[in-house]
Scaffold this motif. Sequence first.
Motif, short mmCIF file in Angstrom:
data_model
loop_
_atom_site.label_atom_id
_atom_site.label_comp_id
_atom_site.label_asym_id
_atom_site.label_seq_id
_atom_site.Cartn_x
_atom_site.Cartn_y
_atom_site.Cartn_z
N PHE A 109 -17.18 37.92 -18.83
CA PHE A 109 -16.81 37.02 -19.92
C PHE A 109 -16.08 35.79 -19.38
N LEU A 110 -15.17 36.01 -18.46
CA LEU A 110 -14.42 34.87 -17.94
C LEU A 110 -15.36 33.87 -17.27
N GLU A 111 -16.31 34.40 -16.55
CA GLU A 111 -17.29 33.54 -15.90
C GLU A 111 -18.05 32.72 -16.95
N LEU A 112 -18.54 33.43 -17.95
CA LEU A 112 -19.28 32.78 -19.03
C LEU A 112 -18.45 31.71 -19.71
N LEU A 113 -17.22 32.05 -20.01
CA LEU A 113 -16.37 31.12 -20.74
C LEU A 113 -16.10 29.86 -19.92
N LEU A 114 -15.98 30.07 -18.63
CA LEU A 114 -15.78 28.92 -17.76
C LEU A 114 -17.03 28.03 -17.79
N GLU A 115 -18.18 28.64 -17.68
CA GLU A 115 -19.42 27.86 -17.71
C GLU A 115 -19.59 27.15 -19.04
N GLN A 116 -19.09 27.79 -20.08
CA GLN A 116 -19.21 27.19 -21.40
C GLN A 116 -18.18 26.09 -21.61
N ARG A 117 -17.28 25.95 -20.65
CA ARG A 117 -16.21 24.97 -20.78
C ARG A 117 -15.49 25.14 -22.12
N VAL A 118 -15.13 26.37 -22.43
CA VAL A 118 -14.45 26.62 -23.69
C VAL A 118 -13.14 25.86 -23.74
N HIS A 119 -12.66 25.70 -24.94
CA HIS A 119 -11.44 24.92 -25.14
C HIS A 119 -10.23 25.66 -24.57
N GLY A 120 -10.29 26.97 -24.61
CA GLY A 120 -9.17 27.74 -24.09
C GLY A 120 -9.46 29.22 -24.14
N VAL A 121 -8.67 29.98 -23.42
CA VAL A 121 -8.87 31.42 -23.35
C VAL A 121 -7.56 32.15 -23.59
N LEU A 122 -7.58 33.03 -24.57
CA LEU A 122 -6.47 33.98 -24.73
C LEU A 122 -6.96 35.27 -24.12
N ILE A 123 -6.10 35.98 -23.46
CA ILE A 123 -6.56 37.24 -22.88
C ILE A 123 -5.43 38.23 -22.72
N THR A 124 -5.74 39.47 -23.07
CA THR A 124 -4.86 40.57 -22.73
C THR A 124 -5.58 41.24 -21.58
N PRO A 125 -5.17 40.90 -20.36
CA PRO A 125 -5.97 41.29 -19.21
C PRO A 125 -5.81 42.74 -18.84
N ILE A 126 -6.86 43.29 -18.30
CA ILE A 126 -6.78 44.65 -17.79
C ILE A 126 -5.85 44.64 -16.59
N ASP A 127 -5.93 43.56 -15.82
CA ASP A 127 -5.06 43.41 -14.67
C ASP A 127 -4.64 41.95 -14.60
N ALA A 128 -3.37 41.69 -14.85
CA ALA A 128 -2.91 40.31 -14.93
C ALA A 128 -3.01 39.58 -13.60
N ALA A 129 -3.26 40.34 -12.53
CA ALA A 129 -3.34 39.69 -11.22
C ALA A 129 -4.75 39.21 -10.90
N ASN A 130 -5.66 39.37 -11.85
CA ASN A 130 -7.04 38.93 -11.63
C ASN A 130 -7.08 37.45 -11.23
N PRO A 131 -7.60 37.17 -10.06
CA PRO A 131 -7.59 35.78 -9.59
C PRO A 131 -8.42 34.85 -10.46
N ARG A 132 -9.36 35.38 -11.17
CA ARG A 132 -10.18 34.54 -12.04
C ARG A 132 -9.34 33.81 -13.09
N LEU A 133 -8.24 34.42 -13.48
CA LEU A 133 -7.41 33.81 -14.50
C LEU A 133 -6.83 32.50 -14.00
N VAL A 134 -6.30 32.55 -12.81
CA VAL A 134 -5.74 31.33 -12.25
C VAL A 134 -6.85 30.33 -11.96
N ALA A 135 -7.98 30.85 -11.52
CA ALA A 135 -9.12 29.96 -11.24
C ALA A 135 -9.49 29.18 -12.49
N LEU A 136 -9.49 29.88 -13.59
CA LEU A 136 -9.83 29.25 -14.87
C LEU A 136 -8.85 28.11 -15.16
#
Lengths: 347, 347
Positions: A109-136
């Motif tokens: 989903f994060l990958e998709l949302l990035l490609e979609q250039r969404v306005h923003g992402v709220l997330i309750t992450p399974i693991d807050a250390a996921n590097p994708r979050l910072v990448a986003l």
Amino acid sequence: MGTVGIKDVAERAGVSVGTVSNALNRPGSVRSSTRAKVERAMVELGFVRNESARQLRAGKSRLLAYVVPDVGNPFFTDIARGAEGVAQAAGLALVLCDADSERDREDGFLELLLEQRVHGVLITPIDAANPRLVALADRGVPVVLVDRVAAPGDILCSVGVDDVEGGRLAAEHLIAQGHERIAFVGSPNAMPQVADRYRGAVDATREGADGEILLLDSQRLDVESGRLAAQRLLGIPERRRPTAAFCANDLLALGMLQALTGQGHVVPDEIALVGYDDIEFAAAAAVPLSSVRQPRRELGRLAVTLLLDDAGREGGHQHEHPVLRPELVVRASSSTPPLVALRRGLP
Amino acid sequence: MGTVGIKDVAERAGVSVGTVSNALNRPGSVRSSTRAKVERAMVELGFVRNESARQLRAGKSRLLAYVVPDVGNPFFTDIARGAEGVAQAAGLALVLCDADSERDREDGFLELLLEQRVHGVLITPIDAANPRLVALADRGVPVVLVDRVAAPGDILCSVGVDDVEGGRLAAEHLIAQGHERIAFVGSPNAMPQVADRYRGAVDATREGADGEILLLDSQRLDVESGRLAAQRLLGIPERRRPTAAFCANDLLALGMLQALTGQGHVVPDEIALVGYDDIEFAAAAAVPLSSVRQPRRELGRLAVTLLLDDAGREGGHQHEHPVLRPELVVRASSSTPPLVALRRGLP
DNA sequence: CCGGAAAGTTGAAACGATTCAACTGATCCC
DNA sequence: GGGATCAGTTGAATCGTTTCAACTTTCCGG
């Protein structure tokens, strides 16, 4: 007769494409007679704006996404409700993405949302250390962590609830009801939220002096695990058995409640119960469940507010980490009945 | 350093944009050494494909949306789970849109989804006659109605469950348990699904000869309404009071259960209960709830399958309207205990 | 070592809305 | 009447990717 574009509308209305675009986005700047012509043409042709094209130019979409670990848990859908209101007011639509507790899905989903250039992402992450979050965030997509108390190195906005306080409230309440041996049901090692609740409860017993906490570890936080935990509790010899259980969430508590009453044990007389989250089903249980309520809708509203602020500023946005306070809701499952209170020598 | 596009990648890798695009979409047609160069460039630059641009060209996105009337109801989230599996296998992402029981929101989402040119829309509509649904289909967006038994004039795909059969199952079960006066709790006039359940129950009592159905109308289908319905039931003089209640969904049944036991009435001895949907909380109630289970995940899977079929064919797609069968799950809330059975003269 | 087929690569033309500098007429005032 | 002002309107350039006909390179059999 493929698809109707702005060009077809312009032709039909006898104006230029620029004017159609203006009529659409800056109606005030178009003479009303022209606007009428354009609008009629749009209706006649059944024109629908192509959002992809607009986005391509604008660089951003009007979608806000909330990525949840489990849409089946009413806790998260309530947060979503709160978020939706604020989002809508800002002209954004909120969609839910269910990671179903799987990292891969969440990543997808994060990958998709990035490609979609969404306005923003709220997330309750399974693991807050996921590097994708910072990448986003690095790519300019505002991200807000939901139901998360900021850890030291956090470089993203987050909104959370003071779970230590919540745990403390629950334990203090049980101690005040005369309980001295209290079980904590949950998995402090798996989730920081649960760890905090546990810590709060332990702190309370330390201060209360004559309480002690027994940890009943339960990996998952669902109804089934609650049933199992009840078995383990009942396996303890009665002399040493806790007289109260504080569960890391309501699903666990409901499972325990079912198993306990199903085997003839009376709640709260023999064993008192306190849950966490105060989901709607907590109040609806056959023995209404005491629970620590989290301000879920507020959490959602606040999260979107922070996100919009982040999106609004150019670059310099101070990340914030507000922490809300939980509230104890006492119901029958932990209210000591008069007779039992007397036996325990309470006022 | 704005955004990195395919062009930057091409330049960096020393190839043309066409080749980068090929490496991305048809890796097989690019010499592996070239592909490696391109891939390296993409990593170095942190390239992320811009989905809007792709969509603009392709005319369609890879998003599937499920518009639900209420994400708080586990019934719908379970359907979503089923749908998600199939969608993912087809390379599509499923997002949830919560209409929150408001027509305006639902309309807003449909409008947005149309503008986004989504790949397809699943929807459990608040009102199946909403003209926007057909409008969507006319514009080439496949639409599948979920939890809907086709009505005569339907020109959209739909998947449903035989609610008449479900109502019949519940009522027949209660009759077999010796009940002669049965209450139906729900709002047959507001929702066709509920109307069908009611009809099935009525049919069953007709055939069973010595049963009768009393309608307790309840507009909303939530826990609170269940509590109110229980009050009304208890208001009936005991001689004429139904000895069983069949509720249009589990939320109602849970509400009734709470109110009844809270006032000292024993379920199922005094009043038996049967719910509908078999949500997880049904089994977890203090008196585990009998319920008519709908094959939710299967409903979701089937819906996506139909949708993909619709999207696949060029024009001539036969709309289908499969109807699944519900199943009765008997638990304690409606199992007549031996003593009571004896009193009623049952075998 | 040649001819031709196959494999790989190129770059310009879409896709459809938005933007904006340039243009057209009115309108008004001196 | 001429110049300044202003409200409307125009259309070409742009966003980033995909597509595809045309082109180049590689490969192979004879």
